[in-house]
Write a protein that holds these residues in place. Structure first.
Motif, short mmCIF file in Angstrom:
data_model
loop_
_atom_site.label_atom_id
_atom_site.label_comp_id
_atom_site.label_asym_id
_atom_site.label_seq_id
_atom_site.Cartn_x
_atom_site.Cartn_y
_atom_site.Cartn_z
N LEU A 23 0.83 -1.20 0.00
CA LEU A 23 0.00 0.00 0.00
C LEU A 23 0.87 1.25 0.00
N ASP A 24 0.37 2.29 -0.61
CA ASP A 24 1.00 3.59 -0.54
C ASP A 24 0.14 4.46 0.36
N GLN A 25 0.62 4.70 1.58
CA GLN A 25 -0.19 5.46 2.53
C GLN A 25 0.41 6.84 2.81
N ARG A 26 1.35 7.25 2.00
CA ARG A 26 2.05 8.51 2.28
C ARG A 26 1.13 9.72 2.25
N ARG A 27 0.04 9.64 1.50
CA ARG A 27 -0.83 10.81 1.33
C ARG A 27 -1.91 10.89 2.40
N GLY A 28 -1.88 10.00 3.37
CA GLY A 28 -2.78 10.15 4.51
C GLY A 28 -4.10 9.44 4.41
N PHE A 29 -5.09 9.94 5.16
CA PHE A 29 -6.34 9.22 5.39
C PHE A 29 -7.56 9.85 4.73
N ALA A 30 -7.37 10.93 4.02
CA ALA A 30 -8.54 11.61 3.46
C ALA A 30 -9.07 10.82 2.27
N ASP A 31 -9.80 11.48 1.44
CA ASP A 31 -10.45 10.78 0.34
C ASP A 31 -9.43 10.31 -0.67
N VAL A 32 -8.94 9.11 -0.48
CA VAL A 32 -7.95 8.57 -1.41
C VAL A 32 -8.61 7.49 -2.25
N GLU A 33 -8.30 7.48 -3.52
CA GLU A 33 -8.87 6.49 -4.44
C GLU A 33 -8.12 5.18 -4.27
N PHE A 34 -8.83 4.09 -4.52
CA PHE A 34 -8.19 2.78 -4.46
C PHE A 34 -6.99 2.74 -5.37
N GLU A 35 -7.15 3.28 -6.58
CA GLU A 35 -6.05 3.22 -7.54
C GLU A 35 -4.81 3.96 -7.05
N SER A 36 -4.97 4.91 -6.16
CA SER A 36 -3.79 5.67 -5.75
C SER A 36 -3.16 5.10 -4.48
N THR A 37 -3.78 4.12 -3.84
CA THR A 37 -3.19 3.58 -2.62
C THR A 37 -2.65 2.17 -2.81
N ILE A 38 -3.35 1.30 -3.49
CA ILE A 38 -2.84 -0.06 -3.68
C ILE A 38 -1.77 -0.03 -4.77
N ILE A 39 -0.68 -0.72 -4.52
CA ILE A 39 0.44 -0.73 -5.46
C ILE A 39 0.45 -2.05 -6.22
N PRO A 40 0.18 -2.03 -7.51
CA PRO A 40 0.26 -3.27 -8.28
C PRO A 40 1.70 -3.76 -8.35
N THR A 41 1.86 -5.07 -8.32
CA THR A 41 3.20 -5.65 -8.41
C THR A 41 3.22 -6.72 -9.50
N TRP A 42 4.44 -7.08 -9.91
CA TRP A 42 4.59 -8.09 -10.95
C TRP A 42 4.28 -9.46 -10.37
N LEU A 43 3.25 -10.06 -10.88
CA LEU A 43 2.79 -11.35 -10.35
C LEU A 43 2.39 -12.26 -11.49
N LEU A 44 2.43 -13.55 -11.19
CA LEU A 44 1.82 -14.53 -12.07
C LEU A 44 0.71 -15.18 -11.26
N LYS A 45 -0.51 -15.00 -11.72
CA LYS A 45 -1.65 -15.58 -11.02
C LYS A 45 -2.30 -16.62 -11.90
N THR A 46 -2.49 -17.78 -11.34
CA THR A 46 -3.12 -18.87 -12.09
C THR A 46 -4.30 -19.39 -11.30
N GLU A 47 -5.43 -19.44 -11.95
CA GLU A 47 -6.64 -19.97 -11.29
C GLU A 47 -7.17 -21.13 -12.10
N TYR A 48 -7.57 -22.14 -11.39
CA TYR A 48 -8.12 -23.33 -12.04
C TYR A 48 -9.49 -23.61 -11.45
N PHE A 49 -10.47 -23.81 -12.33
CA PHE A 49 -11.84 -24.09 -11.91
C PHE A 49 -12.21 -25.48 -12.42
N PRO A 50 -12.15 -26.48 -11.57
CA PRO A 50 -12.41 -27.84 -12.06
C PRO A 50 -13.84 -28.00 -12.55
#
Lengths: 489, 535
Positions: free
Chosen positions: B162-189
């Motif tokens: 998370l990026d919390q440097r800008r505090g607690f006021a009206d912050v958008e989800f896009e500006s607080t959560i930090i996307p990272t390089w991931l490989l996600k695999t989901e399997y639905f039998p």
């Protein structure tokens, strides 16, 4: 260089190249996967649809510009079309009449042709044929506070409407099997397929008509749709601009697309009725939100509503009982989606009574040329057709429900619900929903082309422009958890 | 990135993406839909604190601009490409560039951290491709994976920092959560037990392409900016006028160690207050690309009896570092108001973090009541048990390992209160959270910032008026352990389908000095935001 130095250098190279490897993997996925992953067939998306018909000031006849014969692969189209005379005869046998023979009793002097709203002042017969709500709120000059008024219309000849041949066959085969209990609710497992009560009669005639709508076969047993939704405030300024993809799959009562009956053993054991997956493509802050709704046949069973929230990237369980709050930006509540929510003796029960069985002028768009004009958001190229109708009053017995009663207009030949008026607990007209449909003769299918929803208390209105494509390859996984996650952002 | 470049990019974006109908930003590329969406927001905040405080400005405090752009392309029904980028800038650093108070209090020095977010991973938010062949969902790239059921704080949701440097006021989800390089695999039998309505297996691998962890609110105005916590230290005496070599600022508690003559002389000197400022941290962290920074996570998702249940497991590094005092003494500086600023010398590292957990949610239909609007409450449960989590023992100044249990219970209940709102429902969402640290020592405050049992509650209430256009909301977070509160009052208004306005206020209080939200007691502020969105 020593072995350990070589090893260290190699490991460093591997570490440094991880980013490159990762990116290469991504590119490989993009390039390689299409080689062996198959795509069923071309879908109609919003941009493609826009090429054939814009939502405003566009009179092009969509049905002619984009017929299903052009969209569906030949083999699929062949599976979903039948001989028209055969379908007409089969359905007339089932319901006992054909609509053209059942109309013309009221105001026979009103013939097919063009009329304006002013003609209601000079032609009493025309006024009598127009649905009262249309007289007061629709068939008039355009202008605030609500969209969709029309000052002119074309009265078209009454047609015989019918369903897909397998539906007629299933209806005939299962006639008399569906039973109602002593309160007028369907007895579990007594319904198999087809329209349950093709010739409504007796003490629970109103219930039978309503159940024929609930078990309807309009559109398709499985479909992939795209829909534009736009909301307008009382000054007719657009305040909501949405786009949704909808996949629907009937899980029970299947008779057109195999497997017939229940989709699978799971649907049979769990008494599942249908599954729907809605994916929001617009507005921007709803992009990537997806809603999965699984409904059950049992009257007292709650639906399973699961939401993928785009902003949180999470699945969220929604309460199925949350059905009376207005859906964001629109003029309907969840219960309005299928007309009136679930018929249930223990939850928001209704008392049903038939107010009238008579002909009314009902809106259609035969060639899809119906359109909204930017001048006052007036509807143009409106077609009205004499249809034999049931007018049913649904009185809500729970005084805490948002509505006190509804007035619903069902077609006597097809039991399709074209128009419904909802009144609040103070007896005020609150919300209305009106469908302008197109009938596809070779497919025995009625499909919505335009839906107008109006809020008479908040003076807000919205339009929906769905385009439904029947498809045969939709699977349970497309409308379940897998589909929900796959469609989400 | 320079100011001029930022302005140029922002202007080009606004010129290129003129407001228009929804489809003006949809194109066909290779016959397939390609959409571009985004928003631009301009926010501002004004202090509600009347007195002049060393850790806040009396008037405007921030002027945050976010320009967010996202693109989606579906070359096939089972292939989806998605990318998003964000430009963030706080113009207060320009507007107050020559402001004396802003410079004297040290806020100007935080410009390097908080003026413009120009790291590549801040500019490029998400960039991934998703492939969904039958029964599979595979996503590779810079992405967000959201776990858990709680709102307002994170428990099991540990994949992304998370990026919390800008505090607690009206912050958008896009500006607080930090996307990272991931490989996600989901399997639905395709085949599952009949008593399971749905089932999916999810595996996430973080190859540590770029080492990114939580960006917290930092100590010290010169680093943390306007949100830097206010933490007082011991009183000092400035003994430098005595002319004794090496004798400068001495904590009053250490005067007893001086020779008696010096003690007597010191008594006449006035006390000088002190505050904790920015820390000098020697931080040991894995290099980007190293295997020691890789992470692995797995989840089983299922729907049973209309309940959503997940079983979760995570092995990787904590998103927060753990620190202790270094051998070197703290560095001292003097603030413009004469106070001593203590700069702690810390050594820190990102410890391994391993847990198994679960979530559960379903609506409790027997509790629906017609007179309340007929909506049943939705129950949400979330828990994990972490093995050998690392903490800092503030008594021994050692890193210690202890197991911990965290859980949260939440409810969402929509009720009708016609007297207050005849048309729409109120959504009331309380939550309760506990963190229990196992094998806690006999000292009540052995670990820095944590007791054996730590409790928190939250309450969110929201409704809507004017056909969902006006949305008031109230949020309250109570740190029960430290007896501290955070309140947020907000009103949002959708002027049109593209313009959105928000005004709100945040307030903080606490009874334990230097604990919980007490450190933000001077951060009460009024904030506003104007948003324009397209697509």
């Amino acid at each position: 260089m020593t072995i350990s130095e070589i090893k260290e250098k190699t490991m460093n190279r591997i570490r440094e190249s991880k980013g490159t490897v990762f990116l290469t993997f991504i590119m490989a996925m993009v390039l390689v996967s299409p080689l062996w992953a198959g795509e069923p067939y071309k879908k109609i998306d919003a941009v493609t649809l826009q090429k054939y018909k814009g939502w405003l000031d566009d009179p092009r006849p969509l049905t002619k510009e984009l017929p299903y014969s052009k969209i569906l692969p030949a083999e699929v189209y062949a599976k979903l079309t039948w001989d028209i005379p055969t379908m007409k005869k089969a359905w007339a046998d089932v319901v006992g009449f054909a609509a053209p023979d059942a109309v013309g009793k009221i105001a026979p002097e009103i013939k097919p042709g063009k009329y304006s709203y002013k003609d209601m002042e000079t032609k009493a017969g025309l006024k009598e044929l127009v649905i009262p709500y249309f007289r007061d709120h629709f068939f008039k000059p355009a202008g605030p506070p609500l969209i969709g008024n029309f000052s002119e219309m074309t009265l078209i000849p009454t047609r015989q409407l019918y369903f897909q041949l397998p539906v007629s066959q299933a209806t005939k085969k299962n006639a008399g099997k569906t039973k109602l209990d002593d309160k007028g609710y369907i007895i579990d497992r007594s319904y198999e397929a087809g329209i349950p009560f093709p010739k409504p009669s007796g003490k629970f005639k109103a219930q039978q008509v309503v159940y024929n709508w609930v078990k309807r076969y309009w559109e398709a047993e499985s479909s992939d749709s795209v829909g534009q939704f736009k909301g307008f405030n009382r000054h007719l300024k657009m305040d909501f601009d949405g786009l949704i993809e909808i996949k629907t799959l009937n899980l029970a009562g299947r008779c057109v697309i195999p497997p017939f009956g229940y989709l699978d053993e799971r649907a049979r054991q769990r008494k599942e009725a249908s599954a729907v997956l809605l994916t929001y493509l617009a507005p921007r802050d709803q992009y990537g939100t997806a809603l999965n709704v699984l409904t059950y046949e049992a009257a007292d069973a709650f639906d399973l509503n699961t939401l993928y929230i785009n902003s949180l990237r999470r699945l969220r369980k929604l309460s199925a009982t949350d059905s009376q709050d207005a859906l964001g930006g629109q003029d309907i509540i969840m219960d309005d989606n299928n007309g009136f929510g679930k018929l249930c003796s223990t939850r928001n029960p209704y008392k049903l009574e038939i107010l009238a069985e008579r002909e009314y002028l009902v809106p259609f768009t035969t060639d899809g040329s119906l359109y909204f004009s930017s001048k006052g958001m007036e509807l143009k190229n409106v077609e009205l057709e004499r249809r034999p109708m049931y007018v049913i009053k649904m009185t809500q017995l729970d005084k805490n429900y948002v509505y006190s009663y509804r007035i619903a207009y069902f077609d006597q030949e097809t039991f399709i619900l074209y128009h419904i008026e909802n009144y609040d607990q103070k007896g005020r007209l609150y919300r209305t929903n009106t469908s302008f449909t197109t009938f596809v003769p070779e497919m025995g299918m009625t499909t919505q082309r335009t839906v107008i929803s109006r809020d008479h208390v908040d003076l807000h209105s919205s339009l929906a422009l769905p385009f439904i494509t029947p498809i045969v390859h939709l699977k349970r996984s497309d409308v379940g958890l897998e589909g929900l996650v796959g469609k989400g952002k | 990135m320079s100011t001029k470049l930022f302005l140029a990019v922002a202007l080009l974006t606004l010129v290129f993406f003129q407001p228009g109908p929804a489809f003006s930003e949809e194109f066909l590329v290779g016959g397939k839909p390609f959409s571009i969406m985004g928003y631009v927001t301009q926010g501002g905040a004004v202090s509600l604190v009347e007195k002049n405080k060393p850790d806040t400005e009396r008037d405007f405090q921030s002027a945050l601009t976010n320009l967010f752009l996202e693109m989606a392309y579906k070359p096939r029904d089972d292939i989806k490409l998605y990318g998003s980028g964000m430009l963030t800038a706080d113009w207060m650093y320009d507007l107050k560039h020559n402001d004396r108070s802003w410079k004297d209090k040290g806020f100007a020095d935080s410009r390097k951290n908080l003026y413009i977010d120009d790291q590549y991973w801040q500019l490029l938010k998400e960039a991934h491709v998703t492939w969904t062949p039958p029964n599979w969902n595979i996503r590779a790239g810079k992405q967000i994976v959201g776990w858990g059921e709680t709102d307002g704080f994170r428990l099991i949701d540990q994949i992304n920092p998370l990026d919390q440097r800008r505090g607690f006021a009206d912050v958008e989800f896009e500006s607080t959560i930090i996307p990272t390089w991931l490989l996600k695999t989901e399997y639905f039998p395709a085949h599952k037990p009949m008593w399971m309505q749905d089932l999916g297996f999810e595996f996430i691998f973080n190859p540590n392409v770029t080492w990114i962890k939580n960006q917290p609110i930092e100590l010290g105005n010169d680093v943390g900016g306007i949100w830097a916590p206010y933490v007082t230290g011991p009183d000092f005496k400035d003994l430098s006028p005595l002319g004794v070599p090496g004798l400068g600022f001495i904590p009053t508690g250490a005067l007893g160690a001086l020779p008696p003559p010096l003690q007597a002389a010191a008594a006449s000197f006035p006390n000088v207050a002190s505050r904790i400022g920015s820390a000098d941290v020697t931080l040991d962290r894995p290099r980007s690309g190293s295997t020691t920074g890789m992470e692995y996570a797995g989840r089983i998702k299922t729907i049973i009896a209309d309940s959503i249940i997940t079983l979760n497991g995570f092995y990787g590094r904590s998103n927060d570092y753990v620190s202790r005092s270094a051998a070197a003494p703290p560095r001292m500086t003097t603030a413009e108001d004469g106070a001593v600023i203590i700069h702690p010398q810390l050594e820190a590292f990102y410890p391994y973090f391993k847990f198994v957990g679960a979530t559960f949610s379903r609506d409790i239909t027997p509790l629906k009541a017609s007179f309340l609007g007929g909506v049943a409450p939705v129950l949400r449960l979330e828990t994990f048990y972490a093995f050998n989590s690392t903490f800092s023992n503030q008594i021994t100044n050692e890193f210690v390992k202890k197991d911990e249990l965290r859980y949260a219970i939440g409810v969402d209940w929509k009720v009708k209160i016609p007297l207050l709102n005849p048309r729409a429902y109120f959504t009331i969402s309380p939550q309760f959270y506990q963190q229990k640290i196992m094998s806690y020592g006999s000292e009540r405050k052995e670990l820095a910032g944590l007791y054996e049992n730590n409790y928190m509650t939250t309450l969110m209430i929201t409704t809507s008026y004017l056909h969902n256009k006006l949305v008031p909301s109230f949020f309250w977070m109570r740190d029960r352990t430290n007896k501290a509160n955070f309140f947020r009052y907000q009103l949002g208004y959708d002027y049109s389908n593209v313009w959105h306005f928000v005004i709100g206020a945040t307030t903080f209080d606490g009874t334990k000095e230097g604990q919980g939200f007490d450190v933000f007691q001077n951060k009460d502020q009024l904030y506003f935001k104007v948003s324009y969105k397209w697509g």
